[in-house]
Design an enzyme around this catalytic site. Sequence first.
Site, PDB file in Angstrom:
ATOM      1  CB  CYS B 416      -0.979  -0.018   1.167  1.00 12.53           C
ATOM      2  SG  CYS B 416      -0.197  -0.237   2.776  1.00 12.53           S
ATOM      3  CG  HIS B 460      -4.641   0.702   3.493  1.00 13.88           C
ATOM      4  ND1 HIS B 460      -3.941  -0.149   2.685  1.00 13.88           N
ATOM      5  CD2 HIS B 460      -5.554   1.328   2.694  1.00 13.88           C
ATOM      6  CE1 HIS B 460      -4.375  -0.026   1.445  1.00 13.88           C
ATOM      7  NE2 HIS B 460      -5.369   0.869   1.417  1.00 13.88           N
ATOM      8  CG  ASP B 476      -6.926   2.081  -1.225  1.00 12.26           C
ATOM      9  OD1 ASP B 476      -5.706   2.011  -1.507  1.00 12.26           O
ATOM     10  OD2 ASP B 476      -7.457   1.410  -0.313  1.00 12.26           O
TER      11      ASP B 476
END
Lengths: 321, 659
Positions: B416, B460, B476
């Site tokens: 991430c 994250h 995202d």
Amino acid sequence: MTRVARAWSAVLRRAERRLPSLTRLRSPEALPIVLHRRRIYIVPTGFGLGFTVLLAVMVLGALNYSNNSALLLTCLVGAAAAGSMLVAFRTLDGIALTAIRAQTVVAGEDVPLTIDIAPGKRTRSSLQMDVAGRRLAFAVVSDVSVTLELALPTEQRGYMAMPRMRLFTTWPLGMFRAWSWLHPEHKVLVYPRAEAFGPPPRDPSLDADRGRPHPGDEPAALRMYRPGDPRRQIAWKLSARHEFLLVKDMEQPAPEAEWQLSWQSMHGMDNESRIARLARWVNEAHLAGYRWSLALPDRLFDVAQGDEHFHRCMTALALQP
Amino acid sequence: MNFLYALTHKVREAPISAGTFNLVCITMACVVAVHASHLPIWLTLLLGFALLASHWRRRHRPGKTPMWLKLPLTLGLLAGIVVWYGNLFGREPGSAFAVGLLVLKTFECETVRDVRVAVAFACFALMAALLSDQGLVVTVAVALAIVPALMSLRSLEPGQAQRTITQAALPALGLLAAAVPLALLAFLFVPRLSEPLWGAPAADTAKPGLSSSMSPGDLTELLTDDSAAMRVSFDGVAPGPDQRYFRAFVMWNFDGRRWDHGYGRRGEVAGLLPQGPVATYEITLEATHRRTLPALDVPMAAPEGARLSADRELSSNDRIDDVRRYRLSSALGYGLQADLDENTRRLGLQLPPNFDPRARALAQQWRLTFGQNDEGIARAALGLFHDGGFRYTLAPAPLGRDSIDDFLFNTHEGFCEHYASAFTFLMRAAGIPARVVTGYQGGFYNRLGQYLLVRQSNAHAWSEVWLAGRGWVRFDPTGAVRPERIAADGTSAGDGSGPWYQPAWLQAARNRWDIVNRLWAQGVTGFDALRQRSLLQPFGVREAPPSMLVTILASGICLLAAIGLGWALYRRPEGDVAQRALARLKARLERRGLASRASEAPGHYFSRAARFWPSQRKELESLGTLYNHLTYARSEPAPELARRFARMAREFRPPRVVK
């Protein structure tokens, strides 16, 4: 009397009524002695105080670091410690001192004692008793009496009061000490100590026939033979000079010595020495199986023998003022 | 049956028994065991060995331990700890030293006093173990370790019947069990300190957690850490997996490698326009030793004791050294900061010069392609990640100086933070204000416990891009590469299926176990001053002041003390029915002036009573006859006769004596 003093004495009277052991500490009490809440005292021991300080530090630390787990467990340990106080109380509550048995000894010896403790319907662990500088530790099972054996030192003749005894326990954690004073109204008789050496008793009646053969040494009498007499008792030599058989009469009881022991027969001695000498004579006469009489200033024991006579005489000697 | 135990003049000075010493050794072993999690392994092993040696020594070489043995052992312990930790002061070396000293104390446990000192300080050391971890398991372990400590103390008392170890353990457990009500009362009502009296302990090692900066590879450790980060219980329905974004840090500054949060932007809080549902929830956050409070995107207002930064990050006024609970409302759909001021826009476009030329070129190219369509550029970037051969892995290849270029055009693998970093860089290079947000995403919804468990592995990073007319919009990029990372009710962020040592049933068991942990954290660990004050809310007291808590504590203690005293004073009645009835009657008659004598038989007593109250002569004599018949006529008294006697005795009324 001022009002304050009256009020104070009223408070004291009430306190003594509510806490009988305050007074019972001073005056002995009759058996059986049953322990109950008004005469059981509890204080923390040194270890208990130290542990409390430690717990306080732990609580403070747990609060400061807002550590709830530590606080919870510290509270748990603290509550268990507090609960141990109740357990200590229960260990003593309801226990009874039911009987005391003592043997008689002469002054200076240790008197063996047995003390009966009845536990009631409760099993009790780790009881301890302080008596005369000794410490006994014992446990009792419910409904089963325990007999404690101990020995008390004696110093003088006469009745010896039971010493004050302390029954206590630090069960279960050693943090609290529960105790109760026991002062049973029980007296132990201590006989006077006999003197070690001394003259035998002088008796005017014995002086008169000094030189008479001691009884039992010689046949006391001769008599005519009766059928059934054993042959070896026949005095053959003597019989030869007579027309009939003569028999040595051995069965006739030998005249026993009679000691007439008298307080007045001793001159120039103090009371204790007289008692010690009389005690020795009584002992000797009892051991030898003689008959004796004992004349004391206040009473007279007529001639007799045996254990009962011995104990009566010794008791009278022990209790001589 | 007589128990007569040896008479010893000074019982306290007597050496302790082998049984006591064994119990002390067990206690010390428990102390070492509960401390084992934070002691260095070599020290744990050495202490265990020392304990065994001490036990062996007392068995085979009884007597005092010579000084030439004790002194080097103690000095060795001291030296070992100083070498390992660097100093002796502080929580970790201090507790290690204390545990070591306790174990060495077994070498000189000869008298009652020694044992008591050892056990008391063992209790202290047991509590100290809770300073480093106050979880349920450790707490229960410590509670169990108290049992051998109490057993050691009990075994010191002289004059006990011999017992087996289980016979000795049960009363100690019983004592602890009986202590539970008082302990709970004290725990609930002892007023908590709202501020520590002295300095709160500094964490010796920072717990792994989200940090205020991010460079590639930072999160790897976190993403494999399955310990709980926080638990969230929602009022009503929990938001779907794609909305479970908990923001912690907003990062603006990029130096080519590292994204940095700074200290949070102060100033006017960015305006929020809720659009759509609002979630209200409560978060139970594990201790982080930081100030940041994660909140579901986007929190509407700060809870008590916390404030909102300009970028709507929540930070607490004090450090979170314990479990913290807070309630929040968040807008799930929102317009955030519709108008961007010039300063913020510049900040959102800031890029380090002379880094990553290929990425910049790509962004410029997109700008030419899409014109003013900022959202189109963002979609293009997501498309690049989705179709560009990128791979999600927790063990990516290391990146060179131009980390973004290297990642985008060379390694194509990462997780991430690589994606968020590269995406944000691309947006800024294309002239669109963008920023990196880190926090937690996802979590496991525990249906049994009705809460969302968020683990450290749910950490994250994502991007927020400012689009004209919409404000900051969340993108995202990781989802483009690995949609299941976002959508799944995932338990772990690992690549592929779970590792071989975490089969499904184990995961399920762990999730159930987590409910217990949550209850523990809520009910015990998180029971702070704030919750204590609201303890009485069910009884209509909105906020209980400490004085009220103390009053309740005192009255509760009095109540429990009364119950305890009732137990202590209760005696099982002695004797059978008739004897008890007689005893009660005697007590009553004694109050009327006729005391029974100790040496008196019941028959005599009744005839004396008949003379005392001539008017009741007949009744008293029949009572006496009946009692004698009951007691002495048969070996087993007939129950109906005994009951008749009891009834008669109960109904007997002595006449009032008028004086």
